[in-house]
Design a protein around this motif. Sequence first.
Motif, PDB file in Angstrom:
ATOM      1  N   SER A 169      -6.504   5.696   3.139  1.00 25.17           N
ATOM      2  CA  SER A 169      -5.935   4.701   3.840  1.00 25.17           C
ATOM      3  C   SER A 169      -6.745   3.283   3.921  1.00 25.17           C
ATOM      4  O   SER A 169      -7.847   3.613   4.257  1.00 25.17           O
ATOM      5  N   THR A 172      -7.379  -0.249  -1.627  1.00 21.31           N
ATOM      6  CA  THR A 172      -6.395  -0.877  -2.590  1.00 21.31           C
ATOM      7  C   THR A 172      -6.738  -0.963  -4.030  1.00 21.31           C
ATOM      8  O   THR A 172      -7.995  -0.369  -4.492  1.00 21.31           O
ATOM      9  N   SER A 182      -1.449  -2.330  -2.590  1.00 19.71           N
ATOM     10  CA  SER A 182      -1.867  -1.337  -1.178  1.00 19.71           C
ATOM     11  C   SER A 182      -0.757  -0.629  -0.857  1.00 19.71           C
ATOM     12  O   SER A 182       0.086  -0.599  -1.470  1.00 19.71           O
ATOM     13  N   LYS A 183      -1.034   0.129   0.214  1.00 15.04           N
ATOM     14  CA  LYS A 183       0.149   0.991   0.446  1.00 15.04           C
ATOM     15  C   LYS A 183       1.426   0.300   0.824  1.00 15.04           C
ATOM     16  O   LYS A 183       2.497   0.527   0.430  1.00 15.04           O
ATOM     17  N   THR A 184       1.225  -0.902   1.379  1.00 22.20           N
ATOM     18  CA  THR A 184       2.377  -1.760   2.085  1.00 22.20           C
ATOM     19  C   THR A 184       2.741  -3.061   1.364  1.00 22.20           C
ATOM     20  O   THR A 184       3.608  -3.617   1.557  1.00 22.20           O
ATOM     21  N   ASN A 185       1.401  -3.513   0.585  1.00 20.63           N
ATOM     22  CA  ASN A 185       1.744  -4.820  -0.096  1.00 20.63           C
ATOM     23  C   ASN A 185       1.522  -4.869  -1.668  1.00 20.63           C
ATOM     24  O   ASN A 185       0.564  -4.158  -2.162  1.00 20.63           O
ATOM     25  N   GLU A 266       8.458 -10.933  -2.886  1.00 19.74           N
ATOM     26  CA  GLU A 266       9.065  -9.675  -2.411  1.00 19.74           C
ATOM     27  C   GLU A 266      10.127  -9.455  -3.390  1.00 19.74           C
ATOM     28  O   GLU A 266      10.354  -8.031  -3.462  1.00 19.74           O
ATOM     29  N   ILE A 269       8.268  -6.569  -6.899  1.00 20.53           N
ATOM     30  CA  ILE A 269       7.509  -5.715  -6.397  1.00 20.53           C
ATOM     31  C   ILE A 269       7.345  -4.569  -7.350  1.00 20.53           C
ATOM     32  O   ILE A 269       8.252  -4.232  -8.044  1.00 20.53           O
TER      33      ILE A 269
END
Length: 348
Positions: A169, A172, A182-185, A266, A269
Amino acid sequence: MPNTVRIKRRTSGSAGAPAALENAELAFNEVDNTLYYGEGTGGAGGAASSILAIAGDGAFVNKTGAQTISGNKTFTGGFDISGASVSGFTVTQNLVITGNLTVNGTTTTVNSTTMSVDDKNLELGATSSPSDSGASGGGITLKGSTDKTFNWIDSTDCWTSSESLDLASGKTFRIDGVGVLSKTNLGSTVVGSSLTSLGTISSGVWSGTDIAVAHGGTGASTASAARTNLGLVIGTHVEPHSDKLTELATMAQATADSLADLTSTEVQILDGLTTTTAELNKLDGCTSTTAELSITDGDTSATATTLAPADRMVVNDAGVMKQVAFSDLVTFLENGAVSGFDMDGGTY
């Protein structure tokens, strides 16, 4: 001739010590080349209480020549084998090597639970002439139900993992020092993509090419052009100022506005980029007269006495009986040039 003193011996048969020896008696076994000594007095007759191996390459190590040593040995002090060639051995205690260790073999096996190396850099493929083709396939293999590998492949010029990579966690993937995933971006430097599908886009600004009507867009960036592309030109396809026209125009505008709000970041991705990271011992039998015998034995009964060098004994000197001091006998026996006797300890 010189005097000869022979000790007890065994020339064939079994190796090992004699069953019994007198105190301080010696015996040599030629079968296993071992010299034995009778130590202590264990009973009547001077029998030794124990028999010790005291010499011979069957019991002791020679300074030269080939020899096989067995049994447990304990060494203290220095032990220098720098000039020796050791064909193989097993060390059951801790082994500390203060100099360099070079292993020239085909396979090096380390059966330990934990291996600790102070050096922070491990070199693989460190041959005299390293090359990319020689390095290809090199890396790390973890044995399991199947091999888990992390290898460098020459044909792709890439480090390749046989398994998935799972970052902790907050970590990146980075390229050239810049975070790209990364996990979310998705990193801001990722501006190109070959995506063929997307999930739900909940926010963002669209600044790309207008989305065609066939792909769910209006093919336009203005309301008027959108209406034209959608076949909703006022006065041609719909009546002006009608409630339906207004409703359709509002819907078209809302769709266009929502799509226009999307950003390229966005939309672009997970562009299919594959990113990996490096993990990594061996009396002469003559006939005597009665008178002579009486002189010789000194008495008709045994009498215990302590002998001394000045004490005498009777000997036949060329047919004449004479008294000779024990000291003269010792002198005679010590002169090997005239005495020349052979004392044989026998065999066992």
